[in-house]
Design a protein around this motif. Sequence first.
Motif, PDB file in Angstrom:
ATOM      1  N   VAL A 118       0.249 103.763  10.622  1.00  0.00           N
ATOM      2  CA  VAL A 118       1.506 103.329  11.158  1.00  0.00           C
ATOM      3  C   VAL A 118       2.488 103.757  10.133  1.00  0.00           C
ATOM      4  N   SER A 119       2.021 103.971   8.877  1.00  0.00           N
ATOM      5  CA  SER A 119       3.044 104.401   7.679  1.00  0.00           C
ATOM      6  C   SER A 119       3.825 105.712   8.029  1.00  0.00           C
ATOM      7  N   ILE A 120       3.459 106.361   8.749  1.00  0.00           N
ATOM      8  CA  ILE A 120       4.138 107.940   9.225  1.00  0.00           C
ATOM      9  C   ILE A 120       4.780 107.599  10.430  1.00  0.00           C
ATOM     10  N   ILE A 121       4.493 106.492  11.415  1.00  0.00           N
ATOM     11  CA  ILE A 121       5.173 106.636  12.502  1.00  0.00           C
ATOM     12  C   ILE A 121       6.705 106.466  12.616  1.00  0.00           C
ATOM     13  N   GLY A 122       7.104 105.728  11.632  1.00  0.00           N
ATOM     14  CA  GLY A 122       8.625 105.550  11.437  1.00  0.00           C
ATOM     15  C   GLY A 122       9.304 106.717  10.885  1.00  0.00           C
ATOM     16  N   GLU A 123       8.560 107.467   9.909  1.00  0.00           N
ATOM     17  CA  GLU A 123       9.073 108.819   9.482  1.00  0.00           C
ATOM     18  C   GLU A 123       9.227 109.789  10.647  1.00  0.00           C
ATOM     19  N   ASP A 124       7.916 109.877  11.438  1.00  0.00           N
ATOM     20  CA  ASP A 124       8.070 110.827  12.494  1.00  0.00           C
ATOM     21  C   ASP A 124       9.262 110.316  13.480  1.00  0.00           C
ATOM     22  N   LEU A 125       9.341 109.237  13.847  1.00  0.00           N
ATOM     23  CA  LEU A 125      10.407 108.745  14.881  1.00  0.00           C
ATOM     24  C   LEU A 125      11.821 109.061  14.345  1.00  0.00           C
ATOM     25  N   LEU A 126      12.154 108.921  12.996  1.00  0.00           N
ATOM     26  CA  LEU A 126      13.416 109.290  12.661  1.00  0.00           C
ATOM     27  C   LEU A 126      13.471 110.888  12.536  1.00  0.00           C
ATOM     28  N   GLU A 127      12.543 111.579  12.238  1.00  0.00           N
ATOM     29  CA  GLU A 127      12.841 112.873  12.373  1.00  0.00           C
ATOM     30  C   GLU A 127      13.056 113.339  13.761  1.00  0.00           C
ATOM     31  N   TYR A 128      12.331 113.070  14.781  1.00  0.00           N
ATOM     32  CA  TYR A 128      12.584 113.377  16.144  1.00  0.00           C
ATOM     33  C   TYR A 128      13.947 112.602  16.424  1.00  0.00           C
ATOM     34  N   ALA A 129      14.630 111.457  16.149  1.00  0.00           N
ATOM     35  CA  ALA A 129      15.840 110.989  16.537  1.00  0.00           C
ATOM     36  C   ALA A 129      17.111 111.996  15.651  1.00  0.00           C
ATOM     37  N   GLU A 130      16.625 112.410  14.372  1.00  0.00           N
ATOM     38  CA  GLU A 130      17.619 113.368  13.947  1.00  0.00           C
ATOM     39  C   GLU A 130      17.871 114.653  14.770  1.00  0.00           C
ATOM     40  N   THR A 131      16.594 115.518  15.427  1.00  0.00           N
ATOM     41  CA  THR A 131      16.839 116.573  16.003  1.00  0.00           C
ATOM     42  C   THR A 131      17.349 116.160  17.404  1.00  0.00           C
ATOM     43  N   LEU A 132      16.715 115.384  17.985  1.00  0.00           N
ATOM     44  CA  LEU A 132      17.439 114.743  19.390  1.00  0.00           C
ATOM     45  C   LEU A 132      18.954 114.747  19.246  1.00  0.00           C
ATOM     46  N   SER A 133      19.298 113.750  18.543  1.00  0.00           N
ATOM     47  CA  SER A 133      20.788 113.305  18.529  1.00  0.00           C
ATOM     48  C   SER A 133      21.729 114.307  17.961  1.00  0.00           C
ATOM     49  N   ASP A 134      21.235 115.278  17.171  1.00  0.00           N
ATOM     50  CA  ASP A 134      22.039 116.355  16.789  1.00  0.00           C
ATOM     51  C   ASP A 134      21.965 117.480  18.165  1.00  0.00           C
ATOM     52  N   ALA A 135      20.740 117.703  18.892  1.00  0.00           N
ATOM     53  CA  ALA A 135      21.043 118.353  19.964  1.00  0.00           C
ATOM     54  C   ALA A 135      21.882 117.890  20.945  1.00  0.00           C
ATOM     55  N   LEU A 136      21.805 116.442  21.109  1.00  0.00           N
ATOM     56  CA  LEU A 136      22.583 115.684  22.283  1.00  0.00           C
ATOM     57  C   LEU A 136      24.338 115.536  21.688  1.00  0.00           C
ATOM     58  N   GLY A 137      24.430 115.716  20.679  1.00  0.00           N
ATOM     59  CA  GLY A 137      25.597 115.489  20.157  1.00  0.00           C
ATOM     60  C   GLY A 137      26.077 113.780  20.101  1.00  0.00           C
ATOM     61  N   MET A 138      24.988 113.129  19.571  1.00  0.00           N
ATOM     62  CA  MET A 138      25.134 111.900  19.101  1.00  0.00           C
ATOM     63  C   MET A 138      25.501 111.604  17.758  1.00  0.00           C
ATOM     64  N   ASP A 139      25.545 110.354  17.209  1.00  0.00           N
ATOM     65  CA  ASP A 139      25.983 110.273  15.899  1.00  0.00           C
ATOM     66  C   ASP A 139      24.565 109.960  15.419  1.00  0.00           C
ATOM     67  N   THR A 140      24.070 110.985  14.650  1.00  0.00           N
ATOM     68  CA  THR A 140      22.761 110.955  14.084  1.00  0.00           C
ATOM     69  C   THR A 140      22.727 109.516  13.052  1.00  0.00           C
ATOM     70  N   LEU A 141      23.674 109.854  12.093  1.00  0.00           N
ATOM     71  CA  LEU A 141      23.548 108.756  10.949  1.00  0.00           C
ATOM     72  C   LEU A 141      23.556 107.254  11.417  1.00  0.00           C
ATOM     73  N   SER A 142      24.542 107.155  12.675  1.00  0.00           N
ATOM     74  CA  SER A 142      24.420 105.548  12.917  1.00  0.00           C
ATOM     75  C   SER A 142      23.291 105.274  13.704  1.00  0.00           C
ATOM     76  N   ILE A 143      22.723 106.173  14.420  1.00  0.00           N
ATOM     77  CA  ILE A 143      21.323 105.970  15.116  1.00  0.00           C
ATOM     78  C   ILE A 143      20.388 105.751  14.117  1.00  0.00           C
ATOM     79  N   GLN A 144      20.073 106.737  13.221  1.00  0.00           N
ATOM     80  CA  GLN A 144      19.109 106.378  12.021  1.00  0.00           C
ATOM     81  C   GLN A 144      19.475 105.117  11.083  1.00  0.00           C
ATOM     82  N   GLN A 145      20.598 104.763  10.751  1.00  0.00           N
ATOM     83  CA  GLN A 145      20.771 103.407  10.353  1.00  0.00           C
ATOM     84  C   GLN A 145      20.193 102.156  11.216  1.00  0.00           C
TER      85      GLN A 145
END
Length: 79
Positions: A19-46
Amino acid sequence: MMASKTKAIMQIHLDQKDVSIIGEDLLEYAETLSDALGMDTLSIQQEMRSGDLNHLIITFNHYFSDYIELLDSDHRMSS
């Protein structure tokens, strides 16, 4: 060009044994997806980081469940 919304383009199987890497992995996926979709990456990760792992998963699902289905072994992780 913005990607069109399609239900669960990809499924991600999360290894609950580490479980220690699940959060890290999801944050990385969120960064990639939000960038590709034109979303506010920093706000979503925060927002994802503002609680525990369950909150992170719920927040990820809130933003990205139209594109990615999170799976825990043989079960869908609820949003």
